[in-house]
Design a protein around this motif. Structure first.
Motif, PDB file in Angstrom:
ATOM      1  N   LEU A   1       0.765  -1.164   0.105  1.00 20.62           N
ATOM      2  CA  LEU A   1       0.063  -0.121  -0.062  1.00 20.62           C
ATOM      3  C   LEU A   1       0.927   1.169  -0.097  1.00 20.62           C
ATOM      4  O   LEU A   1       1.825   1.307   0.845  1.00 20.62           O
ATOM      5  N   THR A   2       0.565   2.013  -0.823  1.00 17.75           N
ATOM      6  CA  THR A   2       1.281   3.471  -0.967  1.00 17.75           C
ATOM      7  C   THR A   2       0.414   4.386  -1.464  1.00 17.75           C
ATOM      8  O   THR A   2      -0.646   4.267  -2.217  1.00 17.75           O
ATOM      9  N   ALA A   3       0.449   5.791  -1.160  1.00 19.61           N
ATOM     10  CA  ALA A   3       0.029   7.098  -1.907  1.00 19.61           C
ATOM     11  C   ALA A   3       1.037   7.891  -2.373  1.00 19.61           C
ATOM     12  O   ALA A   3       0.634   8.793  -2.825  1.00 19.61           O
ATOM     13  N   THR A   4       2.389   7.315  -2.656  1.00 21.56           N
ATOM     14  CA  THR A   4       3.297   8.391  -3.020  1.00 21.56           C
ATOM     15  C   THR A   4       3.774   8.005  -4.557  1.00 21.56           C
ATOM     16  O   THR A   4       3.862   6.727  -4.707  1.00 21.56           O
ATOM     17  N   ASP A   5       3.967   8.806  -5.365  1.00 22.38           N
ATOM     18  CA  ASP A   5       4.582   8.544  -6.506  1.00 22.38           C
ATOM     19  C   ASP A   5       6.064   7.655  -7.071  1.00 22.38           C
ATOM     20  O   ASP A   5       6.100   6.760  -7.427  1.00 22.38           O
ATOM     21  N   GLN A   6       6.671   7.994  -5.866  1.00 18.32           N
ATOM     22  CA  GLN A   6       7.973   7.211  -5.764  1.00 18.32           C
ATOM     23  C   GLN A   6       7.486   6.006  -5.534  1.00 18.32           C
ATOM     24  O   GLN A   6       8.552   4.921  -6.211  1.00 18.32           O
TER      25      GLN A   6
ATOM     26  N   ARG B   1       9.086   8.959   2.146  1.00 22.11           N
ATOM     27  CA  ARG B   1       7.997   8.545   1.353  1.00 22.11           C
ATOM     28  C   ARG B   1       6.837   9.581   2.106  1.00 22.11           C
ATOM     29  O   ARG B   1       5.991   8.821   2.751  1.00 22.11           O
ATOM     30  N   ALA B   2       6.975  10.801   1.411  1.00 21.03           N
ATOM     31  CA  ALA B   2       6.246  11.784   2.008  1.00 21.03           C
ATOM     32  C   ALA B   2       4.489  11.758   1.564  1.00 21.03           C
ATOM     33  O   ALA B   2       4.338  11.267   0.396  1.00 21.03           O
ATOM     34  N   GLY B   3       3.669  11.549   2.612  1.00 18.56           N
ATOM     35  CA  GLY B   3       2.393  11.066   2.351  1.00 18.56           C
ATOM     36  C   GLY B   3       1.973   9.831   2.858  1.00 18.56           C
ATOM     37  O   GLY B   3       0.729   9.406   3.059  1.00 18.56           O
ATOM     38  N   ASP B   4       2.797   8.887   2.669  1.00 19.16           N
ATOM     39  CA  ASP B   4       2.640   7.459   3.012  1.00 19.16           C
ATOM     40  C   ASP B   4       2.565   7.002   4.652  1.00 19.16           C
ATOM     41  O   ASP B   4       1.687   6.181   4.926  1.00 19.16           O
ATOM     42  N   VAL B   5       2.855   7.999   5.357  1.00 19.53           N
ATOM     43  CA  VAL B   5       2.525   7.840   6.969  1.00 19.53           C
ATOM     44  C   VAL B   5       1.081   8.250   7.080  1.00 19.53           C
ATOM     45  O   VAL B   5       0.436   7.282   7.854  1.00 19.53           O
ATOM     46  N   ARG B   6       0.596   9.088   6.475  1.00 18.73           N
ATOM     47  CA  ARG B   6      -0.654   9.616   6.698  1.00 18.73           C
ATOM     48  C   ARG B   6      -1.684   8.531   5.998  1.00 18.73           C
ATOM     49  O   ARG B   6      -2.589   8.007   6.695  1.00 18.73           O
TER      50      ARG B   6
END
Length: 635
Positions: free
Chosen positions: A325-330, A499-504
């Motif tokens: 699961l991820t929300a980051t483009d990276q 991974r900015a945004g993945d924590v949220r």
């Protein structure tokens, strides 16, 4: 001595006065037992004392020296002080006669000052033995000394020679000093006893046989496992040369050469054992050898345990890319790259910190490949002893070594045929096994241990490591040819902090699973600056902890719950932060806009460093809080 009782002290005193002072000041420190005697008589008393009962002996002067030579019990000497001598001679103040002061082996400081203070003449005589003392007394008699002062043997002998003997009695200060020394000796002995007891328990609990020899090749340690392996009692072998007790040990050769011999096969009369011999050095001198033995039944037992755990784990992959699961483009790009790799047959090397999900990617690659119907065999290269790892990977033929299965055993590479072999912590592979693994990658064939037949295998290898194989290769810890064979398709899983945004995103998913969505805002505010060293694994466990405890402590904030569990949240690595670069973006426009962008980066950096404390940031940058606020608001 029982650990909770008072230690036992034997006072061997030449005169009764010492007894009274010692008994008075022993209260609460020692159980004091008093004996009377001096010199050889005192030594005879000491010889008959029970060294298992008494912890320390207290005496004085030359008598203490005689006792030391007669017993193994620690002996403490009550030393004569200048104060003791002064008290004994006070009544002789202004006496015109010369006084002879006898002291054992050493001179006493400040004798001249005492003579000046009392307006008397004192000559000090140092003696080293009873005959020496008597010779010096004869000399004093010939020189018309009338007053002799010193210990009990001196004054008693002086009176026999018609001279006045003045006993120097030890005072409270001298006795207390000796008692403190005695107590220190007892405490040291108790700690040594406790350490030896712990060592004995440790050696008894080790399943390997342990033999330790000294520089004369005599056995000093022979633990219970060694007794069971060799069928010999500790009492029968301690102190004996090891070669006279056990044949083929090669311990003497290691003692002479100083070169260790690790995991060697040693033949006994009716079995074989694996043994390691390691020299003990003091500086450059070899002073002994530590030898460990593992018999074949123990090896078989460990092998069964390891194999049983692997069977329980199963040779199947449970996870797919949908589980990542991820929300980051990276991270989405990394998933896409892994999906492309899955369509090939080439080896894949997954790099990433602990907790980033390297095995998750390995299983997903397997399930996305045309090998998904085959086995997924995983092994942690750092978790299995080196002497078992080779047989686990390559298998062995029946009868290839003592304890081997009669029918032999297929290795994990063979079991992964037409599937995927996942080698976790591959950087920990021993060099000897690396060379055999290289042949698998080159020829896709193996040979079992003890076998003669070449077995072809169709296996895809996926490796994973949190170390840099390229660096290990340069250092000689990893074969460069194997590195290039494995590193065909490298995949780097970024840490959670990058991974900015993945924590949220992940926190929202995990809190939703626990029906604790109301905690997400508080959680994100609390962990805004946290670097997540344990990555996604740590995030999952942290949310599991907070979700569980928040239900049990509804009035506690998440910060209070963390404090309750002993977790310190804000630990900023300032050294690392201060090395972080500031980027100059020349596409921002004119110089004014470029400078504003750099200023914003610097201010943001220090706000993160000081946990959004604008007062500290303003002081650190030398600007006002208003200027700081204005620079942050500029477009």
């Amino acid at each position: 001595m029982p650990l909770n009782s008072l230690p036992n002290l034997a006072l061997i005193t030449p005169y009764p006065g010492l007894e009274e002072i010692v008994i008075e000041h022993c209260t609460g420190l020692f159980n004091c037992h008093v004996y009377h005697g001096s010199l050889e008589q005192a030594a005879n008393i000491a010889r008959n004392l029970d060294d298992d009962y008494y912890d320390v002996i207290l005496s004085r002067g030359g008598t203490a020296e005689y006792i030391k030579r007669a017993t193994t019990i620690p002996v403490v000497c009550v030393l004569t002080s200048a104060s003791d001598l002064l008290k004994s001679l006070l009544s002789f103040s202004n006496t015109p006669q010369r006084i002879a002061f006898f002291n054992y082996k050493v001179t006493l400081p400040d004798v001249a000052l005492i003579a000046i203070a009392l307006k008397i003449s004192i000559d000090e005589f140092v003696f080293t033995s009873e005959p020496d003392m008597k010779n010096k007394l004869k000399y004093c008699a010939s020189k018309n000394y009338k007053i002799i002062t010193g210990g009990f043997p001196v004054t008693a002998s002086a009176r026999l020679s018609a001279m006045q003997g003045v006993l120097v009695e030890n005072g409270v200060e001298s006795v207390n000093s000796a008692l403190r020394e005695a107590l220190a000796i007892v405490e040291t002995s108790k700690r040594k006893f406790q350490d030896m007891a712990r060592l004995e328990i440790i050696l008894s609990s080790i399943t390997e046989g342990i033999i330790v020899t000294n520089e004369n090749n005599a056995i000093q340690v022979f633990n219970k496992a060694a007794q069971a392996i060799f069928g010999l009692s500790e009492k029968a072998v301690i102190g004996k040369p090891v070669d006279t007790v056990i044949k083929n040990t090669r311990i003497n050769q290691v003692l002479q050469t100083g070169a260790p011999e690790v995991r060697e096969l040693q033949e006994l009369e009716n079995t074989s054992i694996i043994t390691s011999r390691v020299p003990i050095f003091m500086g450059t001198r070899c002073i002994g050898v530590v030898c460990s033995f593992t018999d074949t039944p123990q090896i078989q037992k460990v092998e069964r345990i390891i194999r049983g755990k692997m069977v329980k784990k199963g040779f199947n992959a449970r996870y797919t890319f949908d589980h990542i699961l991820t929300a980051t483009d990276q991270m989405k790009a990394v998933k896409k790259l892994a999906e492309v790799y899955a369509t090939t047959q080439s080896p894949v090397m997954i790099y990433g910190e602990s907790g980033t999900g390297k095995e998750l990617f390995a299983q997903s690659i397997h399930n996305h490949s045309n090998r998904r119907g085959g086995p997924f065999v995983a092994i942690n290269c750092a978790a299995i002893p080196e002497n078992l790892l080779e047989s686990e990977l390559f298998g062995y033929e029946g009868g290839s070594f003592t304890g081997a299965r009669r029918e032999g055993k297929a290795g994990l590479i063979e079991l992964a045929h037409q599937g995927t072999l996942f080698l976790d912590e591959i950087g920990e592979l021993p060099l000897s096994i690396q060379s055999r693994l290289l042949r698998v990658l080159q020829e896709y064939e193996i040979m079992r241990i003890g076998g003669k037949d070449i077995i072809p295998v169709d296996v895809r290898i996926v490796g994973a490591t949190n170390r840099t194989l390229e660096t290990l290769s340069r250092e000689g810890a990893f074969r460069s040819d194997l590195y290039y064979r494995l590193n065909v398709l490298p995949l780097t899983v970024p840490p959670l902090r990058e991974r900015a945004g993945d924590v949220r995103y992940l926190a929202g998913k995990l809190f939703a699973e626990m029906h604790a969505e109301h905690l997400i805002t508080q959680f994100l505010d609390l962990f805004a600056l946290y670097h997540w060293p344990g990555n996604v694994r740590e995030l999952r466990f942290m949310i599991e902890r907070l979700g569980l405890l928040s239900a049990s402590f509804p009035r506690y904030s998440l910060h209070e719950i963390l404090t309750l569990t002993g977790f310190t949240l804000f630990t900023v690595d300032k050294t690392r932060c201060e090395r972080e670069p500031v980027f100059v973006n020349l596409n921002k426009g004119q110089l004014k806009e470029i400078i504003r962008d750099v200023e914003r980066q610097v201010i943001t950096f220090y706000l993160n460093l000081y946990h959004q404390d604008q007062q500290q940031v303003s002081a650190r940058l030398g600007i006002s809080k208003m200027s700081l606020w204005r620079k942050l608001k500029q477009d």
